[in-house]
Design a protein around this motif. Structure first.
Motif, PDB file in Angstrom:
ATOM      1  N   TYR A  47     -28.711  62.714  -7.192  1.00  0.00           N
ATOM      2  CA  TYR A  47     -30.135  62.355  -7.244  1.00  0.00           C
ATOM      3  C   TYR A  47     -30.540  61.265  -6.259  1.00  0.00           C
ATOM      4  O   TYR A  47     -31.732  60.952  -6.166  1.00  0.00           O
ATOM      5  N   VAL A  63     -35.728  60.549 -10.362  1.00  0.00           N
ATOM      6  CA  VAL A  63     -34.312  60.296 -10.637  1.00  0.00           C
ATOM      7  C   VAL A  63     -34.075  60.106 -12.128  1.00  0.00           C
ATOM      8  O   VAL A  63     -33.163  60.710 -12.708  1.00  0.00           O
ATOM      9  N   THR A  67     -32.007  62.880 -14.653  1.00  0.00           N
ATOM     10  CA  THR A  67     -30.708  62.338 -15.036  1.00  0.00           C
ATOM     11  C   THR A  67     -30.572  62.296 -16.545  1.00  0.00           C
ATOM     12  O   THR A  67     -29.530  62.654 -17.110  1.00  0.00           O
TER      13      THR A  67
END
Length: 278
Positions: free
Chosen positions: A155, A208, A212
């Motif tokens: 990422y 991100v 995640t």
């Protein structure tokens, strides 16, 4: 062409997109919400959504938050030095370096994660190199450390690109004026570059942090099934336990979190691209 004809033409052009959105976004969401707020007998209930607060699910959520927060912070710390280094290059070298950086994104996602599994395994490439130079091998396979390495690697480009775009739009005359007034490089970064790059930073955080937290493939491969994120719990409810109601309820809870994050980012983006703090 009058306004009515123009509107009809625009509607005709946009109809494939509308059909796509309805078929692949709206209808699946309706199915998820239906399962989330009903039990196995089809009766209305909030039990599936409130199951998010069960101890086992809260443990997975807290661990996911920790991984997502750690990944986001590391990506921010890595992105700004990289972007500032890119900024010092000429335009051609900037584009080439950025191209090399995002080139791995063109490779299949699963293959990239499997490559890290080979590198970090107990008998993998990393330990082979460490043993070859006389160092003790590392035992990080199937741990949170391996998972963190995987998510940061995967990422990081999503943090670099929006920050790079935001910083590249800063007028060079503003920076030169600050230097003429006696500001050093650190002051220029803190007072001008960082504040004016906040829209890109906020976009990068969402791009991100959210994926995640909801990821399950990386933890499956690099965690070896020993590391459970909330995404793994949801995936197992759908595929192994066949409990679509509970899986949908947990998914709705995560969707609410995503919407809140996106609303926060949109609000800050609409306030402007940042201003210098003098």
């Amino acid at each position: 062409m009058n306004k009515k004809e123009r509107a009809n033409k625009q509607s005709l052009i946009s109809s494939p997109y509308i059909i796509w959105v309805i078929g692949f976004t709206v209808l699946p969401l309706l199915v998820i919400f239906r399962y989330a707020f009903t039990d196995s007998n089809g009766n209305f209930t909030f039990k599936n959504v409130f199951a998010t607060f069960d101890m086992i699910h809260m443990k997975a959520i807290i661990y996911s938050l920790g991984i997502a927060l750690g990944c986001t912070v590391i990506c921010v710390l890595l992105s700004y030095p990289l972007v500032m280094a890119l900024r010092c290059l000429n335009l051609k070298k900037q584009k080439f370096t950025l191209f090399i950086f995002i080139l791995p994104m063109w490779m299949n996602f699963i293959l990239r994660v499997l490559a890290w599994q080979m590198i970090l395994s107990n008998n993998g490439i990393l330990n082979f190199v460490l043993t070859g130079i006389g160092l003790e091998p590392l035992r990080i396979a199937n741990t949170g450390t391996a998972l963190m390495i995987g998510v940061v690697y995967d990422y990081l480009p999503y943090m670099v690109l929006p920050i790079y775009n935001a910083i590249s739009e800063i007028d060079e005359d503003i920076i030169e004026a600050a230097k003429d007034l006696g500001a050093d490089g650190f002051t220029v970064f803190c007072k001008i570059i960082f504040p004016m790059s906040l829209p890109g930073l906020l976009s990068g955080i969402v791009m991100v942090f959210v994926p995640t937290m909801t990821s399950f493939v990386i933890s499956d491969i690099l965690g070896g099934g020993k590391v459970q994120l909330i995404g793994n719990v949801i995936e197992q409810e759908f595929t192994k336990a066949a409990n679509w109601n509970l899986g949908s309820g947990l998914s709705v809870s995560l969707m609410i979190f995503v919407l809140i994050s996106m609303a926060f980012t949109t609000k800050n983006d609409n306030e402007g691209k940042g201003t210098a703090i003098w």
